[in-house]
Motif scaffolding. Structure first.
Motif, PDB file in Angstrom:
ATOM      1  N   CYS A  29       0.825  -1.216   0.000  1.00 50.44           N
ATOM      2  CA  CYS A  29       0.000   0.000   0.000  1.00 50.44           C
ATOM      3  C   CYS A  29       0.861   1.270   0.000  1.00 50.44           C
ATOM      4  N   VAL A  30       2.010   1.167  -0.631  1.00 49.35           N
ATOM      5  CA  VAL A  30       2.898   2.316  -0.808  1.00 49.35           C
ATOM      6  C   VAL A  30       2.766   2.785  -2.247  1.00 49.35           C
ATOM      7  N   PRO A  31       2.530   4.087  -2.489  1.00 49.71           N
ATOM      8  CA  PRO A  31       2.412   4.563  -3.871  1.00 49.71           C
ATOM      9  C   PRO A  31       3.691   4.313  -4.657  1.00 49.71           C
ATOM     10  N   GLN A  32       3.552   3.917  -5.893  1.00 51.22           N
ATOM     11  CA  GLN A  32       4.728   3.644  -6.701  1.00 51.22           C
ATOM     12  C   GLN A  32       4.465   3.969  -8.169  1.00 51.22           C
ATOM     13  N   LEU A  33       5.553   4.244  -8.902  1.00 53.25           N
ATOM     14  CA  LEU A  33       5.446   4.412 -10.343  1.00 53.25           C
ATOM     15  C   LEU A  33       5.213   3.052 -10.985  1.00 53.25           C
ATOM     16  N   THR A  34       4.519   3.052 -12.114  1.00 50.70           N
ATOM     17  CA  THR A  34       4.282   1.802 -12.828  1.00 50.70           C
ATOM     18  C   THR A  34       5.571   1.350 -13.498  1.00 50.70           C
ATOM     19  N   PRO A  35       6.107   0.174 -13.112  1.00 46.28           N
ATOM     20  CA  PRO A  35       7.393  -0.281 -13.668  1.00 46.28           C
ATOM     21  C   PRO A  35       7.213  -1.103 -14.933  1.00 46.28           C
ATOM     22  N   LEU A  36       8.275  -1.184 -15.716  1.00 43.82           N
ATOM     23  CA  LEU A  36       8.325  -2.059 -16.872  1.00 43.82           C
ATOM     24  C   LEU A  36       8.966  -3.386 -16.467  1.00 43.82           C
ATOM     25  N   PRO A  37       8.712  -4.456 -17.199  1.00 45.80           N
ATOM     26  CA  PRO A  37       9.371  -5.723 -16.875  1.00 45.80           C
ATOM     27  C   PRO A  37      10.890  -5.589 -16.943  1.00 45.80           C
ATOM     28  N   LEU A  38      11.573  -6.239 -16.034  1.00 41.28           N
ATOM     29  CA  LEU A  38      13.029  -6.323 -15.958  1.00 41.28           C
ATOM     30  C   LEU A  38      13.705  -5.003 -15.574  1.00 41.28           C
ATOM     31  N   ILE A  39      13.457  -3.922 -16.334  1.00 40.51           N
ATOM     32  CA  ILE A  39      14.174  -2.673 -16.048  1.00 40.51           C
ATOM     33  C   ILE A  39      13.478  -1.831 -14.995  1.00 40.51           C
ATOM     34  N   GLY A  40      12.231  -2.170 -14.656  1.00 41.01           N
ATOM     35  CA  GLY A  40      11.503  -1.406 -13.645  1.00 41.01           C
ATOM     36  C   GLY A  40      11.257   0.021 -14.084  1.00 41.01           C
ATOM     37  N   ASN A  41      11.696   0.998 -13.251  1.00 43.95           N
ATOM     38  CA  ASN A  41      11.496   2.419 -13.547  1.00 43.95           C
ATOM     39  C   ASN A  41      12.773   3.094 -14.048  1.00 43.95           C
ATOM     40  N   MET A  42      13.677   2.286 -14.617  1.00 38.50           N
ATOM     41  CA  MET A  42      14.969   2.817 -15.056  1.00 38.50           C
ATOM     42  C   MET A  42      15.005   3.193 -16.532  1.00 38.50           C
ATOM     43  N   GLY A  43      13.844   3.203 -17.188  1.00 41.65           N
ATOM     44  CA  GLY A  43      13.798   3.474 -18.621  1.00 41.65           C
ATOM     45  C   GLY A  43      14.399   4.814 -19.002  1.00 41.65           C
ATOM     46  N   SER A  44      14.050   5.876 -18.253  1.00 39.96           N
ATOM     47  CA  SER A  44      14.547   7.218 -18.576  1.00 39.96           C
ATOM     48  C   SER A  44      16.055   7.301 -18.442  1.00 39.96           C
ATOM     49  N   ILE A  45      16.609   6.589 -17.463  1.00 43.67           N
ATOM     50  CA  ILE A  45      18.064   6.602 -17.273  1.00 43.67           C
ATOM     51  C   ILE A  45      18.759   5.822 -18.378  1.00 43.67           C
ATOM     52  N   ILE A  46      18.200   4.651 -18.730  1.00 46.11           N
ATOM     53  CA  ILE A  46      18.805   3.831 -19.784  1.00 46.11           C
ATOM     54  C   ILE A  46      18.781   4.563 -21.116  1.00 46.11           C
ATOM     55  N   LEU A  47      17.660   5.207 -21.423  1.00 46.96           N
ATOM     56  CA  LEU A  47      17.509   5.894 -22.701  1.00 46.96           C
ATOM     57  C   LEU A  47      18.136   7.280 -22.703  1.00 46.96           C
ATOM     58  N   ARG A  48      18.662   7.714 -21.524  1.00 47.86           N
ATOM     59  CA  ARG A  48      19.324   9.012 -21.399  1.00 47.86           C
ATOM     60  C   ARG A  48      18.409  10.158 -21.843  1.00 47.86           C
ATOM     61  N   LYS A  49      17.130  10.074 -21.449  1.00 46.67           N
ATOM     62  CA  LYS A  49      16.199  11.131 -21.807  1.00 46.67           C
ATOM     63  C   LYS A  49      16.471  12.415 -21.034  1.00 46.67           C
ATOM     64  N   LYS A  50      16.933  12.236 -19.777  1.00 46.67           N
ATOM     65  CA  LYS A  50      17.236  13.377 -18.925  1.00 46.67           C
ATOM     66  C   LYS A  50      18.446  13.044 -18.067  1.00 46.67           C
ATOM     67  N   GLU A  51      19.050  14.110 -17.508  1.00 49.31           N
ATOM     68  CA  GLU A  51      20.134  13.918 -16.553  1.00 49.31           C
ATOM     69  C   GLU A  51      19.542  13.342 -15.272  1.00 49.31           C
ATOM     70  N   VAL A  52      20.317  12.513 -14.559  1.00 52.29           N
ATOM     71  CA  VAL A  52      19.792  11.712 -13.456  1.00 52.29           C
ATOM     72  C   VAL A  52      19.190  12.578 -12.348  1.00 52.29           C
TER      73      VAL A  52
END
Length: 531
Positions: A29-52
Motif C-alpha cells: 500500500c505504498v504509492p509507486q510508479l508503474t514499472p516495466l518488466p526487468l528494467i523497472g522504472n529505469m527506462g529514462s536513465i537507460i535511454l538518457r532522456k534526462k540527466e539523473v
C-alpha cells in the motif's frame, strides 16, 4: 509436447517472479510508479532522456501528497522518503536501524573501496568513524588553513602572470586542478602545480579515478549492485590497478618519512598517524555547532575513545577516499559557485565588497578567523550547495525491520524490511517550493541571519544528515571559500561568447556535468584593493 509444457511452466515462473517484484510496493500500500518488466522504472536513465538529478526531481514531483513512494530498479525495490520528519527519524532518531550505505563492494575484493569509511558498515564503520572524526574537527581543519591558503594564492597568481585583459577558462578544468593541488598538499604532503604541469602524476591518477565517460565502470557498478556475488566471483576491482598501486606507494613512502625519518608536516596523513597512535583529542569548542550555515555539525556520538588500530592499508583506504571525494566535490562546488556569480553580477558585486572589506581589515593577509566572519560569503556558498548539492540523493540500508506508522488517511502501516534500500531525494527537496520559494533562482538571501532560522534543518541536506553525514562536510565549504576569496579579490567572473546560459547537463553522466563545459572569463579588477 513435454518441451512446450516445460517452456510454458518456466515462462509462468518468470512472469510471476517479475510480477511479484513489480507489485512489491503496491502490495504494501505504498504509492509507486508503474514499472516495466526487468528494467523497472529505469527506462529514462537507460535511454538518457534526462540527466539523473532531473529524473530524481521529476519522480519526487509525481508524489506531492505522499510522505514516501516506491520505485523498482532492475528488480530491486527502492523506497524514496520525502517527508522531513521521517527523514529525521531514519537518519537521526532511529539511525541504528539505518546505519549502513547501500555498498556493493564484496568482502576481500577491491580493498581501497571496501575499507574506506564510506563503504564500511556496522561496527567496523562505527570504530573507523570514531577514530577519524577527531581529525575533521574545527581545530584540526584550522591547522590546514596555511596549506590551503598557499594553494589558493598560487592558483590566482598563475593567472596574474598572464597579464591579459580577459582570460577565458573552462571553470571545471581549472577548479579540478586547484582541488588536485590542494588535496595533494593537505592529505599527502605533496606539492603540485597542475595549471603549469598539466599531466602531473597526482592529477593523472585523479582523472583516471573519476573518468567514467565511457560508462563501463558505471555499468559494472550497476551489475555488482544488483548481483554482489558477481564481483566476488570475478574479483574485478572498481579502481584501476595503476591508481591503487600509485596510492599505496605514495602512502607507504609518506608514512616511512614520518615514522622512520621523523619528518613532520601538519596535513591529513599526519592527523591519521596521530589517530593511529591515539594522541588525537577533541577540544570542547569542537563540540559546539559551527557558526557558518554551510558547515554540518558533527555528531557528538563520534567523539568517543577510538577502538580501532589503523593499519597502513586502512590509512591508504581513507586517504584514497578523501582524495576521490574532494577531487570531485570541491571542484564542483567551486565551478557552480563561479557560474552563479558570473550570471548574477549583483550577487558578485556584493560579495566582492565583503572581500574588499575583509582584505582591508586584515591588511591583505587573510586569517582563518577573518574568513569565518564573512557572512555573505557563507550565504553564497550555502545557496550554491542548495542548488547544486554534491549528491543528488542520499542512500541508507535498513539493517533491522522498521515499522512505518500511518499519519495520513490514505496510509497504512507497513514494514521496511531488513536489507531494503532507502533513498532520500535531495534534489527534489532542495527544489521544493514549500521549502525554498522560487527554487530555480540563485538567492543567497535565503541564508541571511533573518531567513535561515526559517529553514527546516532537514530540508537542507548537501552533506547528508545524522551520524552518517559526510565527514568532510566542513572541509569542502572551507576550501571553496578560500579559493573564491582570493579569486574575487583580483578578478571579476564574467560570461564570454562560449558561456552557455543556462547550461545543459550531460544526459550520459551520473554526476551533474555540463554538456558544453563551464566557460567563463576572468576580468582583472581595476578597483582591486591596493594592499
Amino acid at each position: 509436447m513435454w518441451f512446450l509444457i516445460l517452456v510454458a511452466f518456466i515462462s509462468l515462473l518468470v512472469y510471476l517472479s517479475i510480477f511479484k517484484v513489480n507489485t512489491y510496493w503496491t502490495r504494501k500500500c505504498v504509492p509507486q510508479l508503474t514499472p516495466l518488466p526487468l528494467i523497472g522504472n529505469m527506462g529514462s536513465i537507460i535511454l538518457r532522456k534526462k540527466e539523473v538529478s532531473h529524473i530524481t526531481q521529476d519522480i519526487y514531483n509525481s508524489f506531492p501528497n505522499s510522505r514516501y513512494y516506491g520505485i523498482i530498479q532492475f528488480g530491486n525495490p527502492l523506497l524514496y522518503v520525502r517527508d522531513l520528519d521521517l527523514i529525521k527519524r531514519i537518519t537521526v532518531k532511529d539511525f541504528d536501524q539505518f546505519s549502513d550505505h547501500n555498498s556493493f563492494i564484496a568482502e576481500n575484493v577491491d580493498p581501497l573501496m571496501r575499507k574506506n569509511l564510506f563503504s564500511l558498515g556496522g561496527q567496523e564503520w562505527r570504530d573507523m568513524r570514531a577514530t577519524l572524526s577527531p581529525s575533521f574537527t574545527t581545530s584540526k581543519i584550522k591547522t590546514l588553513f596555511e596549506l590551503l591558503n598557499d594553494c589558493a594564492r598560487e592558483f590566482v597568481a598563475y593567472f596574474e602572470r598572464a597579464q591579459e585583459d580577459l582570460i577565458q577558462v573552462e571553470m571545471k578544468d581549472i577548479s579540478t586542478r586547484f582541488t588536485n593541488d590542494a588535496i595533494a598538499s593537505v592529505v599527502f604532503g605533496f606539492k603540485c602545480d597542475s595549471l603549469k604541469d598539466r599531466n602531473n602524476e597526482f592529477y593523472s591518477m585523479g582523472v583516471m579515478t573519476e573518468d567514467n565517460s565511457g560508462g563501463l565502470r558505471f555499468l559494472l557498478m550497476g551489475i555488482f549492485a544488483l548481483f554482489p556475488f558477481l564481483q566476488k566471483l570475478s574479483k574485478v576491482d572498481m579502481i584501476p590497478g595503476t591508481v591503487s598501486k600509485f596510492f599505496r606507494r605514495v602512502v607507504k613512502e609518506t608514512i616511512y618519512k614520518r615514522e622512520v625519518e621523523g619528518f613532520v608536516r601538519h596535513d591529513m596523513i599526519n592527523l591519521l598517524l596521530e589517530a593511529r597512535k591515539g594522541v588525537t583529542a577533541v577540544e570542547e569548542s569542537d563540540l559546539a555547532a559551527p557558526s557558518e550555515f554551510s558547515a554540518v555539525e558533527e555528531s557528538k556520538s563520534h567523539h568517543g575513545k577510538p577502538k580501532l588500530e589503523l593499519t597502513d592499508e586502512d590509512i591508504t583506504a581513507q586517504a584514497f577516499i578523501f582524495f576521490v571525494g574532494g577531487f570531485e566535490t570541491t571542484s564542483s562546488a567551486m565551478t557552480f559557485m563561479s557560474y552563479e556569480l558570473a550570471t548574477n553580477p549583483d550577487v558578485q558585486e556584493k560579495l566582492q565588497a565583503e572581500v574588499d572589506e575583509t582584505l582591508s581589515e586584515c591588511e591583505g593577509k587573510l586569517s582563518y578567523h577573518a574568513l569565518q566572519r564573512m557572512k555573505y560569503l557563507d550565504m553564497v556558498v550555502s545557496e550554491t550547495l542548495r542548488k547544486w548539492p554534491p549528491g543528488y540523493q542520499l542512500d541508507r540500508r535498513c539493517v533491522k525491520d522498521y515499522v512505518v506508522q500511518p499519519e495520513k488517511v490514505h496510509e497504512k502501516t507497513f514494514t521496511i524490511e531488513r536489507g531494503s534500500k532507502v533513498i532520500i531525494p535531495v534534489m527534489g527537496i532542495h527544489y521544493d517550493p514549500q521549502y525554498f520559494p522560487n527554487p530555480d533562482r540563485f538567492d543567497p538571501e535565503r541564508f541571511s541571519d533573518e531567513n535561515k532560522v526559517k529553514i527546516h534543518p532537514y530540508s537542507y541536506l548537501p552533506f547528508g544528515s545524522g551520524p552518517r553525514n559526510c565527514i568532510g562536510a566542513r572541509l569542502v565549504p572551507f576550501q571553496t571559500k578560500l579559493v573564491l576569496f582570493h579569486l574575487l579579490g583580483k578578478y571579476r567572473l564574467v560570461p564570454t561568447e562560449k558561456t552557455v546560459i543556462p547550461f545543459e547537463l550531460h544526459k550520459a553522466s551520473f554526476s551533474q556535468f555540463s554538456a558544453n563545459g563551464y566557460w567563463l572569463g576572468l576580468e582583472p579588477r581595476k578597483d582591486a584593493p591596493k594592499l
